[in-house]
Design a protein around this motif. Structure first.
Motif, PDB file in Angstrom:
ATOM      1  N   ILE A 267       0.864  -1.184   0.000  1.00 15.78           N
ATOM      2  CA  ILE A 267       0.000   0.000   0.000  1.00 15.78           C
ATOM      3  C   ILE A 267       0.894   1.225   0.000  1.00 15.78           C
ATOM      4  O   ILE A 267       1.502   1.576   1.008  1.00 15.78           O
ATOM      5  CB  ILE A 267      -0.942   0.005   1.218  1.00 15.78           C
ATOM      6  CG1 ILE A 267      -1.744  -1.304   1.285  1.00 15.78           C
ATOM      7  CG2 ILE A 267      -1.870   1.217   1.143  1.00 15.78           C
ATOM      8  CD1 ILE A 267      -2.630  -1.582   0.087  1.00 15.78           C
ATOM      9  N   ALA A 268       0.993   1.845  -1.142  1.00 18.57           N
ATOM     10  CA  ALA A 268       1.745   3.088  -1.265  1.00 18.57           C
ATOM     11  C   ALA A 268       0.761   4.235  -1.066  1.00 18.57           C
ATOM     12  O   ALA A 268       0.060   4.285  -0.058  1.00 18.57           O
ATOM     13  CB  ALA A 268       2.450   3.161  -2.620  1.00 18.57           C
ATOM     14  N   SER A 269       0.667   5.121  -2.021  1.00 15.77           N
ATOM     15  CA  SER A 269      -0.211   6.274  -1.872  1.00 15.77           C
ATOM     16  C   SER A 269      -0.069   7.131  -3.110  1.00 15.77           C
ATOM     17  O   SER A 269       0.958   7.075  -3.808  1.00 15.77           O
ATOM     18  CB  SER A 269       0.191   7.092  -0.632  1.00 15.77           C
ATOM     19  OG  SER A 269      -0.460   8.342  -0.593  1.00 15.77           O
ATOM     20  N   VAL A 270      -1.088   7.940  -3.370  1.00 16.45           N
ATOM     21  CA  VAL A 270      -0.885   9.010  -4.339  1.00 16.45           C
ATOM     22  C   VAL A 270       0.299   9.859  -3.879  1.00 16.45           C
ATOM     23  O   VAL A 270       1.020  10.453  -4.685  1.00 16.45           O
ATOM     24  CB  VAL A 270      -2.170   9.852  -4.494  1.00 16.45           C
ATOM     25  CG1 VAL A 270      -2.503  10.581  -3.211  1.00 16.45           C
ATOM     26  CG2 VAL A 270      -2.048  10.857  -5.626  1.00 16.45           C
ATOM     27  N   GLY A 271       0.544   9.858  -2.556  1.00 12.92           N
ATOM     28  CA  GLY A 271       1.679  10.559  -1.981  1.00 12.92           C
ATOM     29  C   GLY A 271       3.010   9.898  -2.238  1.00 12.92           C
ATOM     30  O   GLY A 271       4.038  10.361  -1.739  1.00 12.92           O
ATOM     31  N   GLY A 272       3.026   8.812  -3.004  1.00 13.32           N
ATOM     32  CA  GLY A 272       4.262   8.238  -3.492  1.00 13.32           C
ATOM     33  C   GLY A 272       4.565   8.685  -4.908  1.00 13.32           C
ATOM     34  O   GLY A 272       5.594   8.299  -5.483  1.00 13.32           O
ATOM     35  N   ARG A 273       3.665   9.501  -5.462  1.00 16.23           N
ATOM     36  CA  ARG A 273       3.854  10.034  -6.811  1.00 16.23           C
ATOM     37  C   ARG A 273       3.876  11.562  -6.826  1.00 16.23           C
ATOM     38  O   ARG A 273       4.463  12.165  -7.719  1.00 16.23           O
ATOM     39  CB  ARG A 273       2.708   9.538  -7.711  1.00 16.23           C
ATOM     40  CG  ARG A 273       2.589   8.028  -7.836  1.00 16.23           C
ATOM     41  CD  ARG A 273       3.409   7.469  -8.974  1.00 16.23           C
ATOM     42  NE  ARG A 273       2.986   8.003 -10.254  1.00 16.23           N
ATOM     43  CZ  ARG A 273       1.932   7.538 -10.952  1.00 16.23           C
ATOM     44  NH1 ARG A 273       1.205   6.540 -10.474  1.00 16.23           N
ATOM     45  NH2 ARG A 273       1.616   8.072 -12.118  1.00 16.23           N
ATOM     46  N   ILE A 274       3.202  12.183  -5.847  1.00 15.60           N
ATOM     47  CA  ILE A 274       3.217  13.638  -5.701  1.00 15.60           C
ATOM     48  C   ILE A 274       3.479  13.952  -4.231  1.00 15.60           C
ATOM     49  O   ILE A 274       3.403  13.064  -3.379  1.00 15.60           O
ATOM     50  CB  ILE A 274       1.884  14.288  -6.126  1.00 15.60           C
ATOM     51  CG1 ILE A 274       0.763  13.852  -5.173  1.00 15.60           C
ATOM     52  CG2 ILE A 274       1.535  13.954  -7.572  1.00 15.60           C
ATOM     53  CD1 ILE A 274      -0.461  14.712  -5.232  1.00 15.60           C
TER      54      ILE A 274
ATOM     55  N   HIS B 254       6.148  11.465   2.464  1.00 14.27           N
ATOM     56  CA  HIS B 254       6.300  11.266   1.028  1.00 14.27           C
ATOM     57  C   HIS B 254       7.613  10.563   0.707  1.00 14.27           C
ATOM     58  O   HIS B 254       7.665   9.726  -0.202  1.00 14.27           O
ATOM     59  CB  HIS B 254       6.203  12.606   0.298  1.00 14.27           C
ATOM     60  CG  HIS B 254       4.853  13.235   0.401  1.00 14.27           C
ATOM     61  ND1 HIS B 254       3.740  12.680  -0.170  1.00 14.27           N
ATOM     62  CD2 HIS B 254       4.431  14.362   1.033  1.00 14.27           C
ATOM     63  CE1 HIS B 254       2.686  13.436   0.095  1.00 14.27           C
ATOM     64  NE2 HIS B 254       3.084  14.460   0.832  1.00 14.27           N
ATOM     65  N   GLY B 255       8.668  10.880   1.464  1.00  9.57           N
ATOM     66  CA  GLY B 255       9.920  10.164   1.262  1.00  9.57           C
ATOM     67  C   GLY B 255       9.740   8.670   1.452  1.00  9.57           C
ATOM     68  O   GLY B 255      10.265   7.863   0.679  1.00  9.57           O
ATOM     69  N   SER B 256       8.964   8.287   2.473  1.00  3.45           N
ATOM     70  CA  SER B 256       8.752   6.863   2.731  1.00  3.45           C
ATOM     71  C   SER B 256       7.898   6.223   1.641  1.00  3.45           C
ATOM     72  O   SER B 256       8.149   5.080   1.226  1.00  3.45           O
ATOM     73  CB  SER B 256       8.102   6.661   4.109  1.00  3.45           C
ATOM     74  OG  SER B 256       6.749   7.061   4.126  1.00  3.45           O
ATOM     75  N   LYS B 257       6.889   6.934   1.166  1.00  3.82           N
ATOM     76  CA  LYS B 257       6.022   6.353   0.141  1.00  3.82           C
ATOM     77  C   LYS B 257       6.684   6.338  -1.233  1.00  3.82           C
ATOM     78  O   LYS B 257       6.456   5.416  -2.032  1.00  3.82           O
ATOM     79  CB  LYS B 257       4.684   7.098   0.096  1.00  3.82           C
ATOM     80  CG  LYS B 257       3.819   6.854   1.325  1.00  3.82           C
ATOM     81  CD  LYS B 257       3.504   5.376   1.535  1.00  3.82           C
ATOM     82  CE  LYS B 257       2.544   5.136   2.692  1.00  3.82           C
ATOM     83  NZ  LYS B 257       2.238   3.700   2.886  1.00  3.82           N
ATOM     84  N   PHE B 258       7.526   7.336  -1.537  1.00  7.13           N
ATOM     85  CA  PHE B 258       8.327   7.255  -2.757  1.00  7.13           C
ATOM     86  C   PHE B 258       9.255   6.042  -2.673  1.00  7.13           C
ATOM     87  O   PHE B 258       9.499   5.360  -3.682  1.00  7.13           O
ATOM     88  CB  PHE B 258       9.144   8.537  -2.937  1.00  7.13           C
ATOM     89  CG  PHE B 258       8.454   9.609  -3.742  1.00  7.13           C
ATOM     90  CD1 PHE B 258       8.948   9.997  -4.971  1.00  7.13           C
ATOM     91  CD2 PHE B 258       7.316  10.239  -3.261  1.00  7.13           C
ATOM     92  CE1 PHE B 258       8.323  11.001  -5.722  1.00  7.13           C
ATOM     93  CE2 PHE B 258       6.682  11.236  -3.983  1.00  7.13           C
ATOM     94  CZ  PHE B 258       7.184  11.621  -5.232  1.00  7.13           C
ATOM     95  N   ALA B 259       9.784   5.770  -1.495  1.00 10.59           N
ATOM     96  CA  ALA B 259      10.637   4.599  -1.318  1.00 10.59           C
ATOM     97  C   ALA B 259       9.863   3.312  -1.580  1.00 10.59           C
ATOM     98  O   ALA B 259      10.381   2.383  -2.214  1.00 10.59           O
ATOM     99  CB  ALA B 259      11.223   4.585   0.092  1.00 10.59           C
ATOM    100  N   VAL B 260       8.620   3.232  -1.101  1.00 14.40           N
ATOM    101  CA  VAL B 260       7.794   2.046  -1.350  1.00 14.40           C
ATOM    102  C   VAL B 260       7.577   1.849  -2.845  1.00 14.40           C
ATOM    103  O   VAL B 260       7.633   0.719  -3.358  1.00 14.40           O
ATOM    104  CB  VAL B 260       6.456   2.153  -0.596  1.00 14.40           C
ATOM    105  CG1 VAL B 260       5.487   1.047  -1.039  1.00 14.40           C
ATOM    106  CG2 VAL B 260       6.676   2.083   0.910  1.00 14.40           C
TER     107      VAL B 260
END
Length: 274
Positions: free
Chosen positions: A131-138, A147-153
């Motif tokens: 489970i990432a997030s739109v916050g892994g793209r913006i 966001h750093g953690s979700k970009f990492a995911v």
């Protein structure tokens, strides 16, 4: 043969909705959480094992996987759902909270995945849903850690899918937008220091803007759980699944404009000076 899914973070929200959905559709469910002793609803369901798993505790991860295998014989899918969001000025955030954000959202996800890989490799089958997030793209202002953690995911999942595909194991990324859960409560950690006066106009603007975003919409967790179901059962090699109308809208905008235009729109939303 009845299939089995292990899900982290099932005490509330998306994790809980996913556990109930898969149970309703005939799967065995290993529903994990940090404090299972207080759980009643999931414990009462047939073919659901509620057990402790804290992604920061490697022994608990191993014990949960072992308990699931002992109860159901095998595990066919993993949903790495446990996570939370840390926001606030980086300068105002204690180092221990910086570490915890990545321990939970990234290192805990990797540890849980690694614990299940020997079985998936032996079976030459399995699905891993992160489970990432739109916050892994913006990104939103003051979301450096989240966001750093979700970009990492996003990055680790994309890389991992190459190495696991030859073993018959699929990796999937779910990218929800807002979810009508307690993300603004127990799953949200905002750090600030009023003595750092230079940041306070930004803090006030972002607090107001994030509140508006959370109240304006988002999806019910059951809707996002349906996307998890699709990702696990569609039999395809699709990597990314955008989940929720708000996520689809914002990512469509992000994909069609340049950085300067998107950043200007974000500043306008939060009422920020350029």
């Amino acid at each position: 043969m009845t299939q089995t899914i292990l899900i982290t973070g099932t005490s509330t929200g998306l994790g809980r909705a996913t556990a109930k959905l898969f149970h309703a559709r005939g799967w065995n469910v290993v529903a994990t959480m940090r404090t299972p002793d207080s759980e009643a609803e999931l414990t009462a369901l047939d073919n659901v094992l509620v057990t402790r798993l804290d992604v920061q505790d490697g022994a608990s991860i191993a014990a949960a996987v072992d308990a699931g295998l002992a109860r159901f014989g095998r595990i066919d899918a993993l949903v790495n759902n446990a996570g939370y969001g840390a926001y606030g000025p980086l300068e105002a955030t204690p180092v221990e909270k910086i570490r915890r954000q990545f321990d939970v959202n990234v290192l805990g996800l990797l540890a849980t995945t690694k614990q299940l890989l020997p079985q998936f490799r032996a079976n030459r089958a399995g699905v891993i849903v992160n489970i990432a997030s739109v916050g892994g793209r913006i990104t939103f202002p003051l979301g450096t850690l989240y966001h750093g953690s979700k970009f990492a995911v996003e990055g680790l999942s994309e890389a991992l899918h190459y190495e696991l595909a030859p073993l018959g194991v699929r990796v999937k990324i779910i990218e929800p937008g807002g979810i009508r859960t307690d993300f603004g409560g127990r799953s949200f950690d905002f750090n600030n220091d009023p003595a750092l006066t230079e940041y306070q106009p930004l803090v006030e603007a972002v607090a107001s803007g994030l509140g508006a975003l959370m109240s304006e919409g988002g999806s019910e967790p059951e809707e996002i759980a349906e996307t998890v179901w699709t990702a696990i059962t569609d039999g395809t090699d699709t990597l990314r699944y955008v989940a929720g109308a708000d996520a689809q809208q914002v990512l469509k905008v992000r994909d069609t404009v340049d950085d300067a235009t998107f950043f200007a729109g974000m500043r306008d939303h939060f009422g920020l000076d350029s």
